[in-house]
Scaffold this active site. Sequence first.
Site, PDB file in Angstrom:
ATOM      1  N   TYR A 293       0.835  -1.201   0.000  1.00 17.82           N
ATOM      2  CA  TYR A 293       0.000   0.000   0.000  1.00 17.82           C
ATOM      3  C   TYR A 293       0.869   1.251   0.000  1.00 17.82           C
ATOM      4  O   TYR A 293       0.627   2.189  -0.759  1.00 17.82           O
ATOM      5  CB  TYR A 293      -0.940  -0.001   1.212  1.00 17.82           C
ATOM      6  CG  TYR A 293      -1.949  -1.116   1.185  1.00 17.82           C
ATOM      7  CD1 TYR A 293      -3.103  -1.037   0.414  1.00 17.82           C
ATOM      8  CD2 TYR A 293      -1.756  -2.268   1.946  1.00 17.82           C
ATOM      9  CE1 TYR A 293      -4.030  -2.063   0.390  1.00 17.82           C
ATOM     10  CE2 TYR A 293      -2.684  -3.301   1.922  1.00 17.82           C
ATOM     11  CZ  TYR A 293      -3.816  -3.190   1.137  1.00 17.82           C
ATOM     12  OH  TYR A 293      -4.723  -4.217   1.114  1.00 17.82           O
TER      13      TYR A 293
ATOM     14  N   ASN B 115     -12.430  -0.238  -5.383  1.00 19.01           N
ATOM     15  CA  ASN B 115     -12.052  -0.535  -6.760  1.00 19.01           C
ATOM     16  C   ASN B 115     -13.215  -1.198  -7.504  1.00 19.01           C
ATOM     17  O   ASN B 115     -13.583  -2.325  -7.178  1.00 19.01           O
ATOM     18  CB  ASN B 115     -10.823  -1.439  -6.773  1.00 19.01           C
ATOM     19  CG  ASN B 115     -10.414  -1.862  -8.154  1.00 19.01           C
ATOM     20  OD1 ASN B 115     -10.888  -1.350  -9.167  1.00 19.01           O
ATOM     21  ND2 ASN B 115      -9.522  -2.840  -8.212  1.00 19.01           N
TER      22      ASN B 115
ATOM     23  N   CYS C  60      -6.124  -4.950  -7.685  1.00 16.60           N
ATOM     24  CA  CYS C  60      -5.987  -4.648  -6.262  1.00 16.60           C
ATOM     25  C   CYS C  60      -5.528  -5.861  -5.456  1.00 16.60           C
ATOM     26  O   CYS C  60      -4.964  -5.700  -4.373  1.00 16.60           O
ATOM     27  CB  CYS C  60      -7.282  -4.079  -5.703  1.00 16.60           C
ATOM     28  SG  CYS C  60      -8.745  -5.075  -6.031  1.00 16.60           S
ATOM     29  N   HIS C  61      -5.701  -7.057  -5.995  1.00 16.93           N
ATOM     30  CA  HIS C  61      -5.230  -8.254  -5.298  1.00 16.93           C
ATOM     31  C   HIS C  61      -3.700  -8.305  -5.226  1.00 16.93           C
ATOM     32  O   HIS C  61      -3.141  -9.037  -4.416  1.00 16.93           O
ATOM     33  CB  HIS C  61      -5.768  -9.524  -5.976  1.00 16.93           C
ATOM     34  CG  HIS C  61      -5.314  -9.713  -7.384  1.00 16.93           C
ATOM     35  ND1 HIS C  61      -5.870  -9.007  -8.434  1.00 16.93           N
ATOM     36  CD2 HIS C  61      -4.355 -10.502  -7.922  1.00 16.93           C
ATOM     37  CE1 HIS C  61      -5.276  -9.375  -9.560  1.00 16.93           C
ATOM     38  NE2 HIS C  61      -4.354 -10.274  -9.278  1.00 16.93           N
TER      39      HIS C  61
ATOM     40  N   GLU D 217      -1.678 -16.399 -10.431  1.00 17.87           N
ATOM     41  CA  GLU D 217      -0.599 -15.677 -11.107  1.00 17.87           C
ATOM     42  C   GLU D 217       0.787 -16.214 -10.746  1.00 17.87           C
ATOM     43  O   GLU D 217       1.796 -15.660 -11.169  1.00 17.87           O
ATOM     44  CB  GLU D 217      -0.685 -14.183 -10.776  1.00 17.87           C
ATOM     45  CG  GLU D 217      -1.933 -13.531 -11.333  1.00 17.87           C
ATOM     46  CD  GLU D 217      -1.974 -12.029 -11.113  1.00 17.87           C
ATOM     47  OE1 GLU D 217      -0.941 -11.432 -10.743  1.00 17.87           O
ATOM     48  OE2 GLU D 217      -3.054 -11.448 -11.325  1.00 17.87           O
TER      49      GLU D 217
END
Length: 184
Positions: A110, A133, A141-142, A170
């Site tokens: 963040y 979001n 945002c993940h 991912e």
Amino acid sequence: MSPSSHHYCVFDTAFGVCGVAWSDAGLIRVQLPERDPTATEQRLLKLAAIRWDAALPLHAAHSVKQLQSYFNGERIVFAGVALDERSVADFNRRIYSALRDIGYGQTTTYGALADRAGSPGAAQAVGTAMSRNPWPVIVPCHRVMAAAKALGGFSAYGGAATKQQLLRLEGVDLDHGQPMLPGL
């Protein structure tokens, strides 16, 4: 822009039933799966008055295809997806823009995202922006972690477990440390 000019559709993915809502300017929402397909659709109904059952407009069809491919494990870059940002606050718009540059399989914090967006010291405000979001996955945002590489929160259905699933999809190794962007 009135909700009557907004449309939505729901679609199957390997992750569950997702949805998108759009206007003439681009996507206004990406909806990740809820507890069941009806709940997913109910979320979209709050934003978009008209369910689209015909052939999708090109920009919506492209977004759906990319999201389906992403959830099938393909490395997708969503840079070309048009977003309707007209109802997004300026600070959030800057944060989302910076976040779209965080690549597939990479994470940031963040605080580092606040720095990257030109707002040093605004980590808490970045957290608030993440919770608002409207385009999860497309605005990833993940990929934003708490300090000390802790997972942090996630406002989609399933919370942190959903965030973990997206990161693992991912290739982020949450058990042995995740790849952070150099210098962040």
